[in-house]
Design a protein around this motif. Structure first.
Motif, PDB file in Angstrom:
ATOM      1  N   ARG A 636       0.827  -1.208   0.000  1.00  0.00           N
ATOM      2  CA  ARG A 636       0.000   0.000   0.000  1.00  0.00           C
ATOM      3  C   ARG A 636       0.861   1.258   0.000  1.00  0.00           C
ATOM      4  N   GLN A 662      -8.201   4.499  -1.570  1.00  0.00           N
ATOM      5  CA  GLN A 662      -9.276   4.511  -2.560  1.00  0.00           C
ATOM      6  C   GLN A 662      -9.377   5.882  -3.238  1.00  0.00           C
ATOM      7  N   ARG A 680      -5.714  -1.674 -13.065  1.00  0.00           N
ATOM      8  CA  ARG A 680      -6.099  -2.989 -12.541  1.00  0.00           C
ATOM      9  C   ARG A 680      -5.215  -3.396 -11.366  1.00  0.00           C
ATOM     10  N   GLU A 683      -6.248  -1.436  -8.306  1.00  0.00           N
ATOM     11  CA  GLU A 683      -7.522  -1.938  -7.770  1.00  0.00           C
ATOM     12  C   GLU A 683      -7.301  -3.214  -6.958  1.00  0.00           C
ATOM     13  N   ARG A 684      -6.345  -4.034  -7.384  1.00  0.00           N
ATOM     14  CA  ARG A 684      -6.003  -5.222  -6.597  1.00  0.00           C
ATOM     15  C   ARG A 684      -5.403  -4.826  -5.252  1.00  0.00           C
ATOM     16  N   ALA A 686      -6.247  -2.146  -3.552  1.00  0.00           N
ATOM     17  CA  ALA A 686      -7.387  -1.732  -2.726  1.00  0.00           C
ATOM     18  C   ALA A 686      -8.189  -2.934  -2.242  1.00  0.00           C
ATOM     19  N   LEU A 687      -8.195  -3.991  -3.053  1.00  0.00           N
ATOM     20  CA  LEU A 687      -8.974  -5.177  -2.707  1.00  0.00           C
ATOM     21  C   LEU A 687      -8.274  -6.053  -1.679  1.00  0.00           C
ATOM     22  N   MET A 688      -6.959  -6.220  -1.807  1.00  0.00           N
ATOM     23  CA  MET A 688      -6.246  -7.243  -1.043  1.00  0.00           C
ATOM     24  C   MET A 688      -5.585  -6.764   0.242  1.00  0.00           C
ATOM     25  N   THR A 689      -5.303  -5.492   0.354  1.00  0.00           N
ATOM     26  CA  THR A 689      -4.481  -5.073   1.500  1.00  0.00           C
ATOM     27  C   THR A 689      -5.225  -4.602   2.748  1.00  0.00           C
ATOM     28  N   GLU A 691      -7.716  -5.617   4.722  1.00  0.00           N
ATOM     29  CA  GLU A 691      -7.983  -6.563   5.803  1.00  0.00           C
ATOM     30  C   GLU A 691      -6.704  -7.080   6.452  1.00  0.00           C
TER      31      GLU A 691
END
Length: 727
Positions: A636, A662, A680, A683-684, A686-689, A691
């Motif tokens: 991140r 975001q 892309r 966006e991964r 934002a999706l994976m980090t 949590e």
């Protein structure tokens, strides 16, 4: 059975697995397996052992499969000593006819297969009769009603007709369209006095003429029988084989040599009867009765074309039975197949009752355990308890009493299921599980019990009831348990109750196969591990940062300067991302009550994070949770730094006060919409980090569930674009 050695190759997706479970110091192993790791595949492999079935790789069936599951002496585990408990087995309790019969699993499944075969044969027979009769009504209900005067006595009706159908030589009424006669309008008309009287007079005259016929005889060889015989002889090549038929009469005999002669004779006899003037008058009387009602004209047209049927309508109920017998006779092969399967099921049920006698007391105990432990809005009882006590049956049948406050209602199983949640319906399955276990306990039978996410989809009360039951059975010396789950919270629960920490394993998948390693982070990973090695392990130091920030947030709040400092190393902020390791050490000591921090280290925390993330790419295969936190934070930071340097909008960056990652990604997408590949990738991020960073000591299952490999790959990709943009 003190040890279990497992060597698998190509078993349902498990490319390779080698493990030894030593039960000499513990009766239970718990295995946490993220979705897709191996849990269901391993359960299926053990089920093959229990079923004495060869295992295989379903995706690549040509691969050589090896399955070696042995005890400490190198002996294969015996099938009868393996019990696999799946999350929910639909074969238990699904079939409406047997779901309330309390038999053990193997007996019930055998009986259900018999009933399934019988039901399939019945359906095939009824489908053929339905088509034969051309009816739009349920022919099964019609058969039951015609023979037993009930709507639910189909099997009794079919059995009652057996001798009559087999003794019947032909099918005189097989082509009668059932609905032409047996519909509400026609039956109501046939029950009226005027029409009944008219049909009675017609039938009386018809019988008189039939008794005077040269060749026809009432009840044995009338027009319908003769026409049916003519068709059968012709269709079966009787005359083509140069056979003949001799018809005897008072005036002499007549030899019939072909179908044309037989059809001509039948037609002559029929016309001789139907042309009688008195009979014609009586038919006209019937016709006038029918023509008065426009709704009966279709029936009149049918009777006019099939006049010989009219005489039998003086007794519609008897005719209906004759028509149904003709339908069944036309499909006698299917009828006999059903009879055979029905009798096999009935015979086996009688045998099962004898076998179930020994299980009766056990089931009563199982019902007690279920009612005492599980929280469902119903109670179970043996609804045929009196019959059982009197010895009239040995198979207990369940009754269900639904409770709502002070009101109670006895329900059928189908009614009950419509009122229950998914979890409550699955609770019924637990009955069978308890019985299987209690039977082995009662018989002092050694068993390896493999449990595959049994508590999945249950509410917390019933989940804890299952945990308690597993705890109880783990105390019996003859049982060894392997409890598998994909729910990390469940793993933590059973570990806190009765599973030893060093008996908790984690499954991970790699290119070589599946690996089982000691679990980490099952207990409070911050308090019990990372915090204690804050000054000796750089990765664990970094992993502590989110926890420290949580503590500040929950105690003094977000306005505390320490909260802002800790946030600055979890997000990239050009002006403030300059915290040193020494400053982090001071915050840690302050929060954790340590008096003196080590000598100050001026290296930046940001640099330490990137450095340790680099180390995670080459540090081997250990699966410490701290590695994932370090990688997630580094990913991140690099992603945000990359976006900030690309958009060149310092005022916008300073204005972000929440959800920075975001917000930056959205800005990048609006400024560089054509940069599809990098968008892309971001966006991964934002999706994976999130949590893996926004975690606390109570809930960090997403961190456990996510593979190291995915984070390593994403870090390498982000590092690559950061380096290329800096050149």
């Amino acid at each position: 059975m003190q040890k279990i050695g497992i060597h698998l190759e190509n078993c349902y997706g498990i490319k390779q697995l080698n493990a030894e479970l030593d039960f000499s110091g513990t009766p239970v192993y718990a295995i946490y397996a993220p979705n897709g790791a191996m849990k269901s595949s391993l359960a299926k492999t053990f089920q093959d052992v229990a079923d004495r079935t060869e295992s295989q790789d379903r995706i690549f069936p040509k691969r050589k499969t090896i399955r070696e599951i042995v005890d400490e002496h190198g002996h294969e585990i015996e099938a009868e000593n393996v019990l696999v408990v799946t999350p929910y087995d639909e074969e238990f309790g699904v079939n409406e006819k047997t779901s309330t019969l309390l038999l053990d699993a193997k007996l019930k499944q055998e009986y259900e297969r018999l009933l399934h075969d019988e039901a399939a044969a019945r359906l095939e027979l009824l489908t053929a009769i339905q088509q034969q009769s051309q009816t739009k009504t349920d022919i099964g209900v019609e058969i039951a009603n015609a023979i037993t005067q009930t709507t639910s006595g189909l099997d009794r009706a079919l059995i009652r007709l057996e001798s009559e159908v087999h003794d019947q030589a032909d099918t005189p009424f097989a082509d009668v369209p059932y609905d032409k006669i047996y519909n509400e309008k026609v039956l109501t008309a046939l029950d009226s006095k005027d029409l009944k009287d008219a049909i009675e007079e017609y039938a009386q005259r018809y019988d008189e003429l039939l008794s005077g016929s040269t060749y026809f005889r009432k009840g044995t060889f009338d027009y319908y029988n003769a026409a049916q015989i003519a068709r059968n002889l012709t269709n079966n090549g009787f005359f083509e084989a140069e056979h003949t038929v001799r018809l005897n009469a008072a005036t002499g005999s007549r030899e019939i040599r072909n179908s044309a002669e037989l059809e001509e004779l039948i037609s002559e006899e029929k016309n001789a009867i139907l042309s009688d003037s008195s009979l014609r008058k009586k038919f006209d009387d019937v016709g006038r009765q029918l023509m008065r009602n426009v709704q009966l004209r279709e029936f009149y047209d049918y009777v006019r074309d099939n006049e010989a049927l009219l005489s039998r309508l003086k007794n519609p109920a008897l005719l209906r039975q004759e028509i149904i017998k003709s339908y069944i006779k036309a499909h006698e092969g299917l009828y006999d197949a059903w009879l055979s399967k029905h009798r096999a099921a009935q015979t086996r049920r009688n045998e099962l009752e004898i076998e179930a006698r020994e299980q009766r007391t056990q089931w009563e105990e199982v019902i007690r355990i279920f009612n005492d432990r599980f929280f469902v809005p119903f109670t179970l009882e043996a609804k045929n308890k009196i019959d059982v006590l009197l010895g009239q049956t040995s198979i207990i049948e369940l009754g269900f009493t639904y409770s709502d406050g002070d009101e109670h209602a006895d329900l059928q199983r189908s009614e009950l299921l419509n009122s229950l949640s998914t979890g409550e319906r699955k609770a019924l399955y637990i009955l069978n599980v308890i019985f299987e276990v209690e039977t082995r306990r009662k018989n002092n039978q050694e068993a390896l019990i493999v449990i595959d996410d049994l508590a999945d989809s249950f509410d917390y009360r019933n989940k804890y009831a299952i945990v308690q039951y597993l705890w109880d059975i783990s105390d019996y010396d003859q049982f060894k348990l392997i409890i598998m789950t994909h729910n990390f919270d469940f793993l933590r629960t059973i570990q806190s109750r009765f599973v030893k920490y060093n008996s908790c394993l984690m499954a991970s998948r790699n290119d070589e196969g599946v690996n089982l390693a000691p679990a980490s982070g099952v207990k409070n990973v911050f308090a019990r591990d990372w915090k204690n090695e804050f000054f000796s392990d750089a990765k664990k130091k970094i992993a502590c940062i989110p926890f420290l920030r949580n503590i500040v947030e929950m105690t003094t709040g977000e306005r505390d300067a320490r909260y802002e400092q800790l946030t600055s190393v979890l997000h990239f902020k050009p002006e403030v991302s300059s915290m040193s390791i020494a400053e982090l050490d001071v915050i840690f000591c302050d929060i954790c009550g340590i008096e003196h921090a080590p000598v100050g280290n001026t290296e930046l925390v940001h640099d330490l994070i990137i450095e340790q993330a680099e180390n995670c790419l080459t540090a081997g295969t250990e699966d410490g949770l701290e590695r994932k936190v370090v990688l997630a934070i580094a990913i991140r930071l690099l992603a945000e730094q990359f976006v900030i340097e690309q958009i060149q909008e310092p005022d916008f960056v300073r204005s972000i006060n929440a959800h920075q990652t975001q917000a930056l990604i959205q800005r990048y997408k609006s400024k560089f919409p054509a940069d599809v590949e990098r968008i892309r990738m971001l966006e991964r991020v934002a999706l994976m980090t999130p949590e893996s960073i926004h975690l606390n000591s109570f809930m960090y299952e997403p961190l456990v569930d996510m593979s190291d490999e995915h984070l390593q790959r994403l870090f390498s990709e982000i590092r690559s674009i950061s380096e290329s943009s800096a050149v």
